[in-house]
Structures are given as C-alpha cells and as structure tokens.
Design a protein around this motif. Sequence first.
Motif, PDB file in Angstrom:
ATOM      1  N   CYS A  24       0.820  -1.216   0.000  1.00  0.00           N
ATOM      2  CA  CYS A  24       0.000   0.000   0.000  1.00  0.00           C
ATOM      3  C   CYS A  24       0.855   1.267   0.000  1.00  0.00           C
ATOM      4  N   MET A  25       1.929   1.277   0.802  1.00  0.00           N
ATOM      5  CA  MET A  25       2.806   2.459   0.821  1.00  0.00           C
ATOM      6  C   MET A  25       3.404   2.691  -0.561  1.00  0.00           C
ATOM      7  N   ILE A 110       9.538   6.370   0.084  1.00  0.00           N
ATOM      8  CA  ILE A 110       8.917   6.814   1.334  1.00  0.00           C
ATOM      9  C   ILE A 110       9.627   8.058   1.862  1.00  0.00           C
ATOM     10  N   LEU A 111      10.949   8.054   1.762  1.00  0.00           N
ATOM     11  CA  LEU A 111      11.729   9.192   2.253  1.00  0.00           C
ATOM     12  C   LEU A 111      11.547  10.424   1.374  1.00  0.00           C
ATOM     13  N   THR A 112      11.606  10.239   0.061  1.00  0.00           N
ATOM     14  CA  THR A 112      11.562  11.392  -0.849  1.00  0.00           C
ATOM     15  C   THR A 112      10.174  12.012  -0.967  1.00  0.00           C
ATOM     16  N   SER A 113       9.157  11.233  -0.690  1.00  0.00           N
ATOM     17  CA  SER A 113       7.793  11.764  -0.811  1.00  0.00           C
ATOM     18  C   SER A 113       7.344  12.538   0.428  1.00  0.00           C
ATOM     19  N   THR A 167      21.555  11.788   1.963  1.00  0.00           N
ATOM     20  CA  THR A 167      21.870  12.445   0.686  1.00  0.00           C
ATOM     21  C   THR A 167      21.130  11.776  -0.471  1.00  0.00           C
ATOM     22  N   LEU A 168      20.649  10.548  -0.260  1.00  0.00           N
ATOM     23  CA  LEU A 168      19.831   9.889  -1.279  1.00  0.00           C
ATOM     24  C   LEU A 168      18.634  10.762  -1.660  1.00  0.00           C
ATOM     25  N   LEU A 169      18.163  11.546  -0.686  1.00  0.00           N
ATOM     26  CA  LEU A 169      17.022  12.422  -0.944  1.00  0.00           C
ATOM     27  C   LEU A 169      17.358  13.518  -1.958  1.00  0.00           C
ATOM     28  N   TYR A 170      18.643  13.811  -2.092  1.00  0.00           N
ATOM     29  CA  TYR A 170      19.074  14.918  -2.943  1.00  0.00           C
ATOM     30  C   TYR A 170      19.914  14.438  -4.122  1.00  0.00           C
ATOM     31  N   LYS A 171      19.712  13.195  -4.501  1.00  0.00           N
ATOM     32  CA  LYS A 171      20.479  12.597  -5.589  1.00  0.00           C
ATOM     33  C   LYS A 171      20.351  13.420  -6.870  1.00  0.00           C
ATOM     34  N   ARG A 172      19.148  13.840  -7.172  1.00  0.00           N
ATOM     35  CA  ARG A 172      18.921  14.613  -8.401  1.00  0.00           C
ATOM     36  C   ARG A 172      19.608  15.976  -8.329  1.00  0.00           C
TER      37      ARG A 172
END
Length: 196
Positions: A24-25, A110-113, A167-172
């Motif tokens: 579901c997530m 889950i982290l990036t959203s 930093t995975l959140l800011y990969k882009r």
Amino acid sequence: MPKTYSDKEKEYIKIQLKKAAVECMTLYGVKKTTVDELVKKVNIPKGTFYLFYDSKELLLFDAINELHNELEKQFLQNLNLLSDQMDVDKLTDLLCDMIRQVDNTYLLKILTSGDMELIMRKLPDEVVEKHLTQDDFNTEKLFSFIPKAKDKNVEAFSGALRGAFLTLLYKREIGEEIFEKSLKLMIRGIILQLME
C-alpha cells in the motif's frame, strides 16, 4: 467478543499486515493507505487490526523498520567477513553498497515523498527514541570492528552516517551522474575520521 487467534495465526497475520503495508505504501503512499485497505488485503476484520497495532503508522513503521533491520543485518554480516582485512577503502565500499541497496527499495520513495515524516510525526515519542537509540547501538557495533574508534563519539558518527544516507534524498540535485562519487567522498571522510 473478539476472535482469539493461535500464536501461529497471530504470526501469520502480522506478516501479512506488513506485506500489505509495503504494498500500500508503494502504490498509494502513506496518506492514502487506510486501515480499511490493509484489512481488506489481509482478509481480517477491522477490529482485528487493532489487536496487532494501535495505528496504521505503527504498522507502517514496523514494516519499514523490518527492511531497515534486514539491510543492517546483512551489512553487519559483510562487516564480519571483512574484519581481518578492514581498511578505509573496504569499509567505505561496504557502506556505499548498503546505501545503494536502500536506493533499490521502496524506502527511498517513502523518504523522498515526505511520507516518512508523516509517519514519524504520528509515532509515540518512545518509539522514535528507541529507533534512534538502535541506530547508535548499531554504530557501536561498527566501532567494535575498528580499534581506534573506541574513543570516538558514537552519537556524532551515527548522525554523520545518517546524514550521508539522507543524501539519497538529494540525488537529483547533487547530479545523478556524480552522485556515487560524491557519496563515496562523504563516506570515506567519515571513515577516515573514524579510523584516525
């Protein structure tokens, strides 16, 4: 009167609830994941859900934590294999590999959203504190493999490793083509300080 379940049934239901939570997530995100949807997927009455979890957030966190623990267990096993030949490069590569593994799971979504923040806000303080303490404890396990690390600040290094992971959140924004090299530089810097 609520139905009673055997230990085997309870274990089965809990496993199925976690699987449904991950599904579901991944499909809907945290906000649109409902207890109704979860119990429908597991084929249990809604009241039964609350025999296992006080809230959907506790279930979602439990499912996320299970993945976290699996990845950590694998990391510690690999670390154990390296213990005789431990050096900065091997430990850096091992930590980067673990972060790459996370990158290939639903956890990054889950982290990036922002869904992880939604979950964390609704968790009891003691659950959040226990999770952070567990991270520090696992950093202590890492320290046990590095003789020079015994006098280092566990909480600071645990926070630094968590920061490198995030930093995975800011990969882009970092640039996908140079992300791996940048991550490796950060991890290597932490490891160098840990081993000096």
